[in-house]
Design an enzyme around this catalytic site. Structure first.
Site, PDB file in Angstrom:
ATOM      1  CB  SER A  14      -0.946  -0.043   1.195  1.00 39.86           C
ATOM      2  OG  SER A  14      -1.959   0.937   1.091  1.00 39.86           O
TER       3      SER A  14
ATOM      4  CG  ASP B 269      -4.221  -1.210  -0.109  1.00 41.96           C
ATOM      5  OD1 ASP B 269      -3.484  -1.845   0.654  1.00 41.96           O
ATOM      6  OD2 ASP B 269      -4.136   0.026  -0.261  1.00 41.96           O
TER       7      ASP B 269
END
Length: 763
Positions: free
Chosen positions: A79, A316
């Site tokens: 991320s 993500d």
């Protein structure tokens, strides 16, 4: 001086808008690596914290007679950490500057810039009823007036109202906007003044970025009954390497942008990432991307094989792997070594223990929404890394035990070697021909002393070789998945057994059959690496005792030879075998022969003998003796320690230590952790997207916290007898803090009050 490398394997967590804070930390890591390169090359580091780091390394050299080189050679991120890992790796591999990334975070990481045009509110009345949500997401039942600094309230309130009036229930932020921002930053870095690569030649840089495959892909698992089941796997790791070759790119900019965008597709905030999105942006920017097919096959192998690249949906990377230690640990297997290594795993956790406002702990049972948010989002992301750290601890403990055993049996081994050769051994110059004869005699002598235990040792070696070859073929073929690896291993195992390469029932010498001896000569790479690592360890011990520059020739010889063998462990060395390995079924015989031909270990052995002969001949008899005893005594040591290491041998031959960089750990200026220093933790970690002042605050604290912890980490490499006085350490940190503030003050125009306060706190 002693030579030592402080090698950092960096693991970067996710943190949403705290990416800005993490950029401050990674920028300090970059500056430390640049300072280390300057110190090695005798270059000036200019001003700023980089100059302070260079002075620190020089001071360590004077205080401990230690020439320390600091480098980052493994980076793994998820991320927000994945984005910062991508850009830091690009700077290390290319020598480009990270400065353009600072501009990107401060100027463009804003809710107004990231909001997708199609999602923006058309009028002020759009979803006016949603305005109260703004106060709810401010956290813990408070409002902007209570949580935001007075000078930022108008800006935050306006952007927050605009944000919550966007066209929900669709992700408010734009994927193309984010991807374009990644491309822009990479382009800006490419235009900077390029300095030399921040790693020595042949030292590879490996980057791993986690991604979540939303739909998942099938993986076969073998059971007792039923014999096989199919499970869905959602975890992906996008890997890059520059192979350690100067001039090689880490990856094409489109591939780095792909990884950065995919890993940061935070659910609900950004739309999922697709190949169509990057194709559109690449076309709009008129970017030439000739290796698109090869990259997509590498990054999305299952989807590519199924012809389903266009339907892949990626979200993500922190959803399932917020702390990507696993790929970083596996990368240790391919690390070259040229001198003593202090290996650290350093993980950046911007908010340890921080919880989303919607799922805060309380004495009451969690409600409906609290349970859903916690189960679907927070709990997977916040799962402790205990398993990873325990694995590293077990490995380090295993190495420590092994080294203790080697130390305890050294006297006995040296006695055995002397009894084999007599004292005249150390009077003869070690020519290549003599080294070959001595080595063979020591091998036979060790096998004879081991008795019936030598057969089990030999079988353990062969089994380890099968595993190593299977792992190498699996990496070369680039067809991930445990089922494919199992198929390859079965084929290699079958070839080895059918050829009789595991026969230790003979009566003479080391009890190995001629076929087995031939297999060991052509394929036993790990044995050769372990032997040279043992000699390197002995060199380090002698260097610490004698401080002899006389050891330099033999040290160079050992590490040059070791590097050649280690190159045979890297999949890139045998890339031309990829088509054959992909077709591999049950017959691995031809591939074994091709691998032996390409490695050509007998030729490497001959070259090693020449290097060792020259290096050892340059030594005095006093120093030549312990090194010859270690080299010729290696078969005795290996028979004793290989079972303890479960056939794996050693990688960098040193225990691994783990360090954390987090607000809670950097207390030299201000205690209280993230709550006392960071603004990005507000609005469930989206806070820095709502204010330039917030981003400036977090970026500056990132640099300060990074400097605080990096100085601690560097100083922890010193032996206990050479520690710097605590008051002096404080002085070093104070200089670094002031240098950072002096450098950043002209750029950070929205936090004059913080800068004034920091100067007072630092003193």
């Amino acid at each position: 001086m002693q030579d030592k490398e402080l090698r950092l394997a960096l693991v970067c967590y996710g943190g949403i808008s705290l990416a800005v804070y993490m950029h401050g930390i990674t920028k300090e890591i970059w500056r430390l690596a640049r300072a280390s390169r300057d110190f090695r090359d005798g270059e000036d580091s200019g001003n700023g914290s980089q100059a302070v780091y260079r002075e620190l390394l020089a001071e360590i050299g004077e205080a401990a007679d230690l020439k320390l080189r600091v480098m980052v050679d493994i980076v793994a991120g998820a991320s927000a950490g994945g984005i910062n890992g991508v850009f830091l790796s690009q700077a290390i591999a290319t020598g480009q500057s990270l400065e353009p990334l600072t501009d990107m975070w401060l100027e463009k990481a804003d809710v107004e810039a990231l909001l997708a045009p199609a999602r923006a509110p058309s009028t002020r009345l759009t979803k006016f009823w949603a305005l109260p949500i703004a106060w709810m997401v401010a956290g813990r039942g408070t409002n902007v007036d209570e949580t935001v600094d007075p000078e930022s309230r108008d800006e935050v309130r306006a952007k927050l109202e605009h944000f919550v009036r966007s066209r929900w229930f669709e992700p408010p932020f734009g994927g193309e906007q984010m991807l374009t921002m990644m491309f822009d930053a990479l382009d800006a870095m490419a235009k900077t003044r390029v300095s030399p690569r921040l790693l020595p030649p042949d030292q590879p840089l490996d980057l791993f970025v986690t991604i979540t495959d939303f739909a998942g892909h099938p993986e076969r698992l073998r059971l007792n009954s039923p014999p096989e089941v199919v499970e869905t796997e959602h975890r992906l790791v996008c890997s890059f390497s520059d192979r350690g070759h100067i001039g090689d790119a880490l990856a094409h900019p489109a591939e780095l942008a792909f990884a950065a965008r995919a890993t940061s597709s935070f659910p609900g905030a950004f739309p999922p990432f697709t190949v169509a999105e990057i194709d559109k942006v690449v076309a709009d920017r008129k970017v030439e991307w000739s290796h698109r097919e090869a990259f997509l096959e590498h990054a999305l192998p299952r989807q590519y094989a199924a012809g389903a690249i266009d339907s892949a949906v990626l979200i993500d990377g922190s959803v399932l792997a917020n702390a990507p230690f696993r790929p970083a640990i596996e990368a240790l297997r391919e690390r070259p070594a040229r001198r003593q290594v202090d290996r650290r795993f350093v993980y950046i956790d911007p908010t340890p223990g921080h919880r989303f406002a919607a799922s805060n702990r309380s004495k009451e049972a969690p409600g409906f929404f609290q349970t859903i948010i916690g189960a679907l989002s927070e709990l997977p992301r916040q799962q402790p890394i205990r398993d990873n750290l325990e694995e590293l601890a077990r490995r380090s403990e295993q190495i420590t035990r092994m080294l203790a055993i080697v130390d305890k049996i050294r006297a006995e081994v040296e006695t055995q070697v002397v009894s084999l050769f007599g004292y005249t051994l150390f009077l003869d110059y070690p020519t290549p021909k003599r080294i070959v004869g001595w080595r063979r005699r020591a091998q036979v002598g060790a096998a004879a002393k081991a008795g019936y235990g030598h057969a089990s040792y030999g079988l353990l070696k062969v089994d380890g070789m099968i595993d190593r070859i299977a792992d190498l073929f699996h990496a070369i073929g680039d067809q991930p998945g445990p089922d494919r690896r199992r198929t390859i291993r079965e084929a290699v195992d079958k070839a080895v057994r059918q050829r009789g390469y595991d026969d230790f029932s003979g009566a003479g010498g080391d009890n190995a059959s001629p076929a087995t001896l031939d297999f060991l000569r052509k394929h036993d790479l790990a044995f050769r690496i372990r032997r040279l690592r043992l000699v390197a360890r002995r060199l380090t011990e002698l260097d610490a005792e004698h401080r002899q520059a006389e050891l330099t020739p033999v040290r160079d010889a050992v590490y040059e030879a070791l590097s050649a063998y280690l190159e045979c462990e890297r999949a890139e060395t045998f890339a031309e075998l990829k088509p054959e390995i992909r077709k591999l079924g049950a017959d691995a015989d031809p591939l074994l022969d091709r691998l032996a031909e390409m490695m050509d270990l007998p030729a490497l052995d001959a070259r090693t003998d020449e290097l060792l002969s020259a290096g050892l001949s340059a030594l005095s008899k006093e120093l030549r003796r312990p090194l010859l005893l270690a080299y010729l005594g290696f078969p005795f040591f290996d028979i004793a320690t290989l079972p303890l290491l479960q056939g794996e041998g050693l990688d960098e031959f040193d225990p691994i230590r783990v360090d954390r960089i987090a607000p809670d750990d950097a207390t030299a200026i201000r205690k209280g952790g993230a709550e006392a220093t960071l603004k990005g933790i507000q609005f469930n970690s989206f806070g820095a997207f709502f204010s330039r002042g917030y981003r400036e605050n977090d970026y500056l604290w990132g640099r300060l916290h990074g400097a605080d912890r990096l100085i601690d980490i560097v100083l922890s490499t010193l032996p206990p007898t050479s520690r710097l006085k605590p008051g002096h350490v404080t002085s070093i940190k104070r200089r670094a803090f002031h240098a950072i503030i002096d450098e950043e003050e002209p750029r950070l125009v929205n936090i004059a009050g913080l800068i004034k306060s920091l100067r007072e706190e630092i003193g």
